[in-house]
Write an enzyme that holds these catalytic residues in place. Structure first.
Site, short mmCIF file in Angstrom:
data_model
loop_
_atom_site.label_atom_id
_atom_site.label_comp_id
_atom_site.label_asym_id
_atom_site.label_seq_id
_atom_site.Cartn_x
_atom_site.Cartn_y
_atom_site.Cartn_z
N ASP A 97 -20.18 89.66 148.58
CA ASP A 97 -18.98 89.69 149.42
C ASP A 97 -18.90 88.45 150.31
O ASP A 97 -19.88 87.73 150.48
CB ASP A 97 -18.93 90.96 150.28
CG ASP A 97 -20.10 91.09 151.22
OD1 ASP A 97 -21.25 90.76 150.81
OD2 ASP A 97 -19.89 91.51 152.37
N GLU A 151 -22.34 92.89 152.82
CA GLU A 151 -23.33 92.33 153.75
C GLU A 151 -22.65 91.83 155.00
O GLU A 151 -23.26 91.80 156.06
CB GLU A 151 -24.09 91.19 153.07
CG GLU A 151 -25.34 90.74 153.85
CD GLU A 151 -25.07 89.59 154.84
OE1 GLU A 151 -25.98 89.28 155.61
OE2 GLU A 151 -23.95 89.02 154.84
#
Lengths: 377, 377
Positions: A97, A151
């Site tokens: 991400d 994350e």
């Protein structure tokens, strides 16, 4: 030699429009391609936290079709590993991400620099992992690859934390390499972080008769003085210098323009070397702010570098240089908490992460892949 | 002798329900009644700022029917005056509005104490003015009475300010007595007030690398130290001791929990004796906070006591005591700005103003009326 495009099957499955730019999402990535082109292809698939399905699908398909690895999918996390019965296992981890796109998508190549959201944090690192997975058949160590989601958001959503709870055996090994940007240098361990609120109490009064009150903001002066005079430690562990820090990150107080304030709250963030636990750090802050009310709002332990472990020593040798201390907190600490030596090693300058001008020197991407290939060859 | 009730016509014009209590709003007040009963009658007519029409109607009717004064109505301000050709004119002023009712309405008498919203601030003073208007026929000085609206809200709505702009001749005189609560002691002049923002600038950085930034909150420590060490002046003027003050009233700074903050703003309120102008006070603060960015956000001048003026001297004599300095800012300053000596003189403890337990000692109401009668008799 690298193929001219990292897209193995030439037909494109999905068209996606982002910021007015239309780019195709390829069916799979060519894992033998130049890792710079692979980075660009990953950057071009938007994957803001919570929206990682397309990129996870792409990574999963590419690994299944082009490697002999065991592949498991868990949510938008993709896990892959060898099972060669080697003496040691090395876990490589990278999140898929990114922070929200900030007028910096899709990727844009300018000479030896690749621009775009995720080039540094951390699709360069993901590309290195994929290229390693796609081109190393008989590594000296068994390898586990973890491509995870979420994350960049609150820790409770972190895909690595979910794998730790649900598939813990996939994180076990003798060394963890988190491919977060580290300027292509081995950054060992990480520092811990703790935040506290330092609070003063006073007595309200009208400012026309201020002496009838007790000013809670004035009382914070001494705490700020202690912060100003504070000399943070620099701690050497395994040849890495951990430079601590103590910073006020917020202050608030005041009732009205004519009232002596009865409360002031100072928020302080302390980054501490991994020779201290969060409890040690808390005790240190309570001593420093003796006489004040101190409340811990959150803390995370650091991670010792663990560079004396054999696999870690080999990695340092393959990198051919002196490792440095990791100062920020990263998911390295999760592996350290499992008792594994863990390092950051990835392309890109971490100070460019989360900025609009995010960009990576392409030679750092290539260097990271070379070092890892040398390490596992 | 006082009549048993301050309500002259016994029939009641309007029924009003407040907090479950139903009290009649009388057609007029008996201005010859006990001023304590008159205070209670005024308190029982709710008049939160902006809602003064009923109380202004009542005051206007009472003055027109029971005195020979010239009466003028302007919005919800009622003006009344003698025109006896006296050598000197004394202006008496009181605001009719109150802060919002706080479970302290209607009035409640307990022995020698009258409780309720407005008993102190300042319907006790209004009652003294009305009783004086209703019972003194041939005063030694010409008298002007100003009952005004919207004192308890932003200055731009202040009724006295409106009269100053629209009917300025009604505020002219040789002495102004603002019947704000002063413990029935003459409080002379008033202190000025100035608010400044003291600002520090820094450089943002991630707290993991705090040394790359400059912490704007830390830089405020020195300003707080100067505030703590500050020793305010006490200035004697005309025998009144003005005790100054310097108080932080607000502080704010911080970007995020892991960012070195690049700005901190400290708001400081300085109350200064009337020997200084706002410009003097500003220069003083700029000197005190030398090295910091200082911005003035608002200021109001103080008012010199002016007790050497003949009418003021006479009032002090009638009160038979030593006047004291007014420390808070009041509308006295508006008269001082017109070049008139001006004092506060009214019943009630100003520290009870705006509190739920607001109450006045009834003997203070009677004492104020006696002093003023002696002064103008």
């Amino acid at each position: 030699m690298a193929s001219p495009t990292p897209y193995a099957p030439v037909w494109f499955a999905v068209l996606t429009a982002v910021n007015g730019n239309v780019r195709a999402v390829p069916e799979t990535l060519d894992l033998t391609a130049d890792p710079v082109d692979l980075t660009a292809a990953l950057v071009d698939v938007p994957s803001v936290s919570g929206d990682e399905q397309r990129i996870a699908d792409l990574v999963e398909r590419s690994l299944r079709e082009q490697t002999s690895l065991e592949v498991v999918r868990s949510g938008n996390t993709v896990l892959a590993r060898t099972d060669l019965g080697r003496e040691r296992r090395v876990v490589l981890a990278g999140h898929l991400d990114t922070v929200p796109i900030n007028d910096n998508h899709p990727s844009r190549r300018e000479g030896e620099v690749l621009h775009g959201c995720g080039t540094v944090d951390m699709k360069g690192g993901d590309a290195v992992m994929l290229a390693l997975a796609g081109t190393v058949d008989q590594p000296r160590h068994d390898l586990t690859f973890v491509f995870y989601d979420c994350e960049e958001v609150e820790a409770v959503r972190n895909g690595l934390g979910r794998i730790e709870r649900e598939l813990p055996e996939w994180l076990r090994g003798d060394l963890a390499i988190v491919c977060e940007p580290s300027n292509a240098v081995i950054e060992a361990g990480c520092q811990g972080t703790i935040r506290v609120e330092v609070r003063t109490k006073g007595v309200r009064a009208h400012t026309a008769r201020g002496w009838m009150g007790v000013n809670a903001i004035h009382a914070m002066g001494e705490a700020l003085r202690r912060l100003e005079e504070y000399r943070p430690r620099t701690v050497d562990i395994d040849g890495c210098a951990y430079r601590e820090g103590l910073q006020a990150v917020g202050i608030t107080g005041g009732v009205a323009g004519n009232v002596v304030p009865d409360e002031c709250v100072l928020t302080v963030n302390h980054r501490f070397a991994p020779d201290r636990t969060p409890a040690d750090a808390e005790a240190h802050l309570r001593e420093l702010f003796d006489g004040y009310e101190v409340t811990v709002t959150d803390s995370s332990p650091g991670a010792l570098p663990g560079l004396s472990a054999p696999a870690a020593r080999e990695l340092v040798e393959a990198a051919g240089g002196q490792p440095v201390a990791k100062l920020g907190w990263t998911d390295v600490a999760r592996f350290a908490a499992l008792g594994m030596p863990a390092v950051n090693f990835g392309p890109g300058d971490p100070t460019l992460a989360h900025t609009r001008q995010e960009n990576v020197q392409v030679n750092e991407i290539r260097r990271c892949l070379e070092v890892l290939r040398r390490f596992v060859a």
